[in-house]
Scaffold this motif. Sequence first.
Motif, PDB file in Angstrom:
ATOM      1  N   ILE A 120       0.836  -1.202   0.000  1.00 57.30           N
ATOM      2  CA  ILE A 120       0.000   0.000   0.000  1.00 57.30           C
ATOM      3  C   ILE A 120       0.874   1.257   0.000  1.00 57.30           C
ATOM      4  CG2 ILE A 120      -1.684   1.347   1.327  1.00 57.30           C
ATOM      5  CD1 ILE A 120      -2.760  -1.363   2.378  1.00 57.30           C
ATOM      6  N   GLY A 121       1.860   1.293   0.901  1.00 48.99           N
ATOM      7  CA  GLY A 121       2.711   2.470   0.996  1.00 48.99           C
ATOM      8  C   GLY A 121       3.529   2.716  -0.254  1.00 48.99           C
ATOM      9  N   THR A 122       3.990   1.651  -0.891  1.00 51.23           N
ATOM     10  CA  THR A 122       4.799   1.792  -2.105  1.00 51.23           C
ATOM     11  C   THR A 122       3.946   2.258  -3.282  1.00 51.23           C
ATOM     12  OG1 THR A 122       6.319   0.068  -1.331  1.00 51.23           O
ATOM     13  CG2 THR A 122       6.347   0.580  -3.686  1.00 51.23           C
ATOM     14  N   LEU A 123       2.782   1.656  -3.464  1.00 55.16           N
ATOM     15  CA  LEU A 123       1.912   2.018  -4.589  1.00 55.16           C
ATOM     16  C   LEU A 123       1.236   3.371  -4.376  1.00 55.16           C
ATOM     17  CD1 LEU A 123       0.293  -1.477  -5.299  1.00 55.16           C
ATOM     18  CD2 LEU A 123       2.233  -0.402  -6.465  1.00 55.16           C
ATOM     19  N   PHE A 124       1.000   3.747  -3.129  1.00 52.22           N
ATOM     20  CA  PHE A 124       0.377   5.037  -2.807  1.00 52.22           C
ATOM     21  C   PHE A 124       1.172   6.193  -3.408  1.00 52.22           C
ATOM     22  CE2 PHE A 124      -0.767   8.530   0.085  1.00 52.22           C
ATOM     23  CZ  PHE A 124      -2.146   8.373   0.201  1.00 52.22           C
ATOM     24  N   LEU A 125       2.487   6.024  -3.469  1.00 50.43           N
ATOM     25  CA  LEU A 125       3.339   7.065  -4.034  1.00 50.43           C
ATOM     26  C   LEU A 125       3.031   7.318  -5.505  1.00 50.43           C
ATOM     27  CD1 LEU A 125       6.738   6.112  -2.377  1.00 50.43           C
ATOM     28  CD2 LEU A 125       5.537   8.287  -2.123  1.00 50.43           C
ATOM     29  N   GLY A 126       2.582   6.290  -6.215  1.00 48.32           N
ATOM     30  CA  GLY A 126       2.228   6.467  -7.616  1.00 48.32           C
ATOM     31  C   GLY A 126       1.078   7.434  -7.812  1.00 48.32           C
ATOM     32  N   PHE A 127       0.270   7.607  -6.777  1.00 47.31           N
ATOM     33  CA  PHE A 127      -0.867   8.517  -6.858  1.00 47.31           C
ATOM     34  C   PHE A 127      -0.590   9.865  -6.197  1.00 47.31           C
ATOM     35  CE2 PHE A 127      -2.682   4.232  -6.991  1.00 47.31           C
ATOM     36  CZ  PHE A 127      -3.521   4.322  -8.093  1.00 47.31           C
ATOM     37  N   PHE A 128       0.126   9.859  -5.063  1.00 43.13           N
ATOM     38  CA  PHE A 128       0.159  11.065  -4.239  1.00 43.13           C
ATOM     39  C   PHE A 128       1.559  11.595  -3.927  1.00 43.13           C
ATOM     40  CE2 PHE A 128      -3.690   8.617  -3.053  1.00 43.13           C
ATOM     41  CZ  PHE A 128      -4.644   9.521  -3.515  1.00 43.13           C
ATOM     42  N   ALA A 129       2.607  11.014  -4.500  1.00 40.41           N
ATOM     43  CA  ALA A 129       3.951  11.551  -4.268  1.00 40.41           C
ATOM     44  C   ALA A 129       4.032  12.977  -4.805  1.00 40.41           C
ATOM     45  CB  ALA A 129       4.999  10.676  -4.952  1.00 40.41           C
ATOM     46  N   THR A 130       4.611  13.860  -4.022  1.00 40.27           N
ATOM     47  CA  THR A 130       4.723  15.259  -4.416  1.00 40.27           C
ATOM     48  C   THR A 130       5.426  15.397  -5.768  1.00 40.27           C
ATOM     49  OG1 THR A 130       4.855  15.863  -2.077  1.00 40.27           O
ATOM     50  CG2 THR A 130       5.578  17.517  -3.677  1.00 40.27           C
ATOM     51  N   GLU A 131       4.797  16.108  -6.660  1.00 36.80           N
ATOM     52  CA  GLU A 131       5.286  16.443  -8.006  1.00 36.80           C
ATOM     53  C   GLU A 131       5.124  15.325  -9.026  1.00 36.80           C
ATOM     54  OE1 GLU A 131       9.238  17.983  -7.919  1.00 36.80           O
ATOM     55  OE2 GLU A 131       8.719  19.680  -6.634  1.00 36.80           O
ATOM     56  N   VAL A 132       5.389  14.072  -8.651  1.00 39.47           N
ATOM     57  CA  VAL A 132       5.395  13.011  -9.656  1.00 39.47           C
ATOM     58  C   VAL A 132       4.189  12.080  -9.584  1.00 39.47           C
ATOM     59  CG1 VAL A 132       7.903  13.028  -9.865  1.00 39.47           C
ATOM     60  CG2 VAL A 132       6.809  11.520  -8.191  1.00 39.47           C
ATOM     61  N   GLY A 133       3.434  12.119  -8.487  1.00 44.12           N
ATOM     62  CA  GLY A 133       2.254  11.270  -8.363  1.00 44.12           C
ATOM     63  C   GLY A 133       1.166  11.666  -9.340  1.00 44.12           C
ATOM     64  N   LEU A 134       0.204  10.780  -9.528  1.00 43.91           N
ATOM     65  CA  LEU A 134      -0.866  10.996 -10.509  1.00 43.91           C
ATOM     66  C   LEU A 134      -1.599  12.314 -10.301  1.00 43.91           C
ATOM     67  CD1 LEU A 134      -2.714   9.962 -12.812  1.00 43.91           C
ATOM     68  CD2 LEU A 134      -4.071   8.805 -11.032  1.00 43.91           C
ATOM     69  N   ILE A 135      -1.922  12.640  -9.056  1.00 44.58           N
ATOM     70  CA  ILE A 135      -2.724  13.843  -8.827  1.00 44.58           C
ATOM     71  C   ILE A 135      -1.938  15.119  -9.094  1.00 44.58           C
ATOM     72  CG2 ILE A 135      -4.157  12.657  -7.121  1.00 44.58           C
ATOM     73  CD1 ILE A 135      -2.699  14.423  -5.000  1.00 44.58           C
ATOM     74  N   TYR A 136      -0.614  15.046  -9.124  1.00 45.99           N
ATOM     75  CA  TYR A 136       0.207  16.215  -9.414  1.00 45.99           C
ATOM     76  C   TYR A 136       0.634  16.258 -10.877  1.00 45.99           C
ATOM     77  CZ  TYR A 136       0.633  16.682  -4.333  1.00 45.99           C
ATOM     78  OH  TYR A 136       0.373  16.825  -2.992  1.00 45.99           O
ATOM     79  N   SER A 137       0.963  15.110 -11.430  1.00 46.66           N
ATOM     80  CA  SER A 137       1.512  15.062 -12.790  1.00 46.66           C
ATOM     81  C   SER A 137       0.489  14.701 -13.851  1.00 46.66           C
ATOM     82  CB  SER A 137       2.655  14.043 -12.840  1.00 46.66           C
ATOM     83  OG  SER A 137       2.164  12.722 -12.628  1.00 46.66           O
ATOM     84  N   GLY A 138      -0.623  14.081 -13.431  1.00 47.31           N
ATOM     85  CA  GLY A 138      -1.611  13.612 -14.403  1.00 47.31           C
ATOM     86  C   GLY A 138      -1.168  12.385 -15.161  1.00 47.31           C
ATOM     87  N   SER A 139      -0.104  11.725 -14.671  1.00 45.86           N
ATOM     88  CA  SER A 139       0.463  10.572 -15.367  1.00 45.86           C
ATOM     89  C   SER A 139       0.516   9.359 -14.433  1.00 45.86           C
ATOM     90  CB  SER A 139       1.874  10.905 -15.850  1.00 45.86           C
ATOM     91  OG  SER A 139       2.549   9.746 -16.309  1.00 45.86           O
ATOM     92  N   PHE A 140       0.320   8.182 -15.034  1.00 43.73           N
ATOM     93  CA  PHE A 140       0.436   6.930 -14.286  1.00 43.73           C
ATOM     94  C   PHE A 140       1.867   6.390 -14.294  1.00 43.73           C
ATOM     95  CE2 PHE A 140      -4.126   6.922 -15.177  1.00 43.73           C
ATOM     96  CZ  PHE A 140      -4.642   6.469 -13.966  1.00 43.73           C
ATOM     97  N   GLU A 141       2.808   7.175 -14.845  1.00 45.05           N
ATOM     98  CA  GLU A 141       4.172   6.685 -15.008  1.00 45.05           C
ATOM     99  C   GLU A 141       4.796   6.278 -13.679  1.00 45.05           C
ATOM    100  OE1 GLU A 141       8.541   8.161 -16.695  1.00 45.05           O
ATOM    101  OE2 GLU A 141       6.781   9.439 -16.920  1.00 45.05           O
ATOM    102  N   GLN A 142       4.648   7.120 -12.656  1.00 42.36           N
ATOM    103  CA  GLN A 142       5.266   6.791 -11.370  1.00 42.36           C
ATOM    104  C   GLN A 142       4.619   5.568 -10.734  1.00 42.36           C
ATOM    105  OE1 GLN A 142       8.049   8.416 -10.292  1.00 42.36           O
ATOM    106  NE2 GLN A 142       8.166   6.719  -8.825  1.00 42.36           N
ATOM    107  N   LEU A 143       3.319   5.404 -10.930  1.00 45.03           N
ATOM    108  CA  LEU A 143       2.646   4.219 -10.408  1.00 45.03           C
ATOM    109  C   LEU A 143       3.227   2.957 -11.028  1.00 45.03           C
ATOM    110  CD1 LEU A 143       0.445   2.917  -8.678  1.00 45.03           C
ATOM    111  CD2 LEU A 143      -1.141   3.252 -10.596  1.00 45.03           C
ATOM    112  N   GLY A 144       3.508   3.003 -12.318  1.00 49.94           N
ATOM    113  CA  GLY A 144       4.120   1.861 -12.984  1.00 49.94           C
ATOM    114  C   GLY A 144       5.488   1.542 -12.416  1.00 49.94           C
ATOM    115  N   LYS A 145       6.276   2.567 -12.149  1.00 52.70           N
ATOM    116  CA  LYS A 145       7.607   2.362 -11.568  1.00 52.70           C
ATOM    117  C   LYS A 145       7.500   1.750 -10.173  1.00 52.70           C
ATOM    118  CE  LYS A 145       9.628   6.243 -14.124  1.00 52.70           C
ATOM    119  NZ  LYS A 145      10.215   7.604 -14.029  1.00 52.70           N
ATOM    120  N   GLN A 146       6.530   2.244  -9.400  1.00 53.86           N
ATOM    121  CA  GLN A 146       6.343   1.706  -8.051  1.00 53.86           C
ATOM    122  C   GLN A 146       5.930   0.232  -8.096  1.00 53.86           C
ATOM    123  OE1 GLN A 146       7.880   4.772  -6.889  1.00 53.86           O
ATOM    124  NE2 GLN A 146       6.997   3.705  -5.131  1.00 53.86           N
TER     125      GLN A 146
END
Length: 415
Positions: A338-364
């Motif tokens: 949960i904690g690792t995948l959560f970053l794909g959505f909410f990590a500052t600057e690169v998460g989905l809600i900030y970047s509009g991209s699922f790229e970081q979620l894929g990396k996580q």
Amino acid sequence: MDTGNTAFLIICTALVLMMTPALAFFYGGLVRAKSVISMMMLSFGSMAIVGVLWIVYGYAIAFPALDSSSFYGIPGVFGIDLAHIGLENLLVIPEGASVPPLVFAAFQATFAIITVALISGAIADRAKFGAWMVFAGVWATLVYFPVASWIFNFTVVDGEMTSGGWLVYNVGALDFAGGTAVEINSGAAALALALVLGKRIGFAKGVHKPHNVPFVLLGAGLLWFGWFGFNAGSAVAADGIAAIALINTMAAGASGIIGWLIIERFKDGKATSVGAASGAVAGLVAITPSCAYLTPTWALVLGLLTGVLCALAVELKFTFGFDDSLDVVGIHLVGGLIGTLFLGFFATEVGLIYSGSFEQLGKQAIAAFSVLIYSFVMSFAIGWVIDKTMGFRVRNEDELAGIDLVMHGEESYDY
């Protein structure tokens, strides 16, 4: 040398080392009175074997060529140049902190120790101490040391990171303090060992109850105390990054309690102290990879969400029929994911809600499931070989009687 940052890291090292005896109390309180010494000894055994192996070769495997010099591992063992034991050779990280490499080596040793100790909760009441020590040594060598290198290793030249662990540097996953290398890694190994050893005698919901709830609360409180060193210390400097990791560690642990207790209240009608302790640990597990990459508000959300989901996840062992004795899978594997995948959505600057991209979620996801699969397969293989050769599980009659006298010749309480 930056004496302030060095002192900070020394203190954090002591805090994280304390987490393993704290875990011994947490786990020890959850088992039967006649198995508590055996349970706690699995943690102390981890401190012994992993501490030795880390100095002999573990650090050299996890952090090869950490700086731009010829330094490999700890001088005098796998160290290439004994001159590097001097303070003139400093480890400089991208944030600018300069600390002696041996302090950083000691700090990382405590991570290796606690990761191995965490696995033991899945095999409570039924494992041989000698077999566990063999497993701990082999698992640390073949699983933890390489995985730590995938996540934590780095090389810095002129203040810039030039290379590092492939999951972080090459794939681009975020993991500040070990959600993959520590939590997912140990949780996957715990699932594998639970399958290798099989169920305890009489395994059923409600049969195995904690013998000492105050031990559980004491252990959870000390774990939380040590977790500040675990997360903030991963900044390797007493700076703003350590500060955000610190407040997020407080936030997620606190909201994790609330999330777990809400589920208990709706499911069972009562909020329990063991549930509060478990909820705190679940929140702390989830914030470990993300503590430096979230705002405190999102840390609160993460802790609450993890408390809810882990409280539900611990029931899965009864659904699927595997005996994860002390819920290592339900808390550490699930919480780590949960904690690792959560970053794909909410990590500052690169998460989905900030970047509009699922790229970081894929990396996580790549990082999380790479570690999960590798750890599970290797752990199952190591455990299976040990079980088929020297035997991993105690005899049924010893399990029923309680294994403290059989394994260690001692009793926890004078009856």
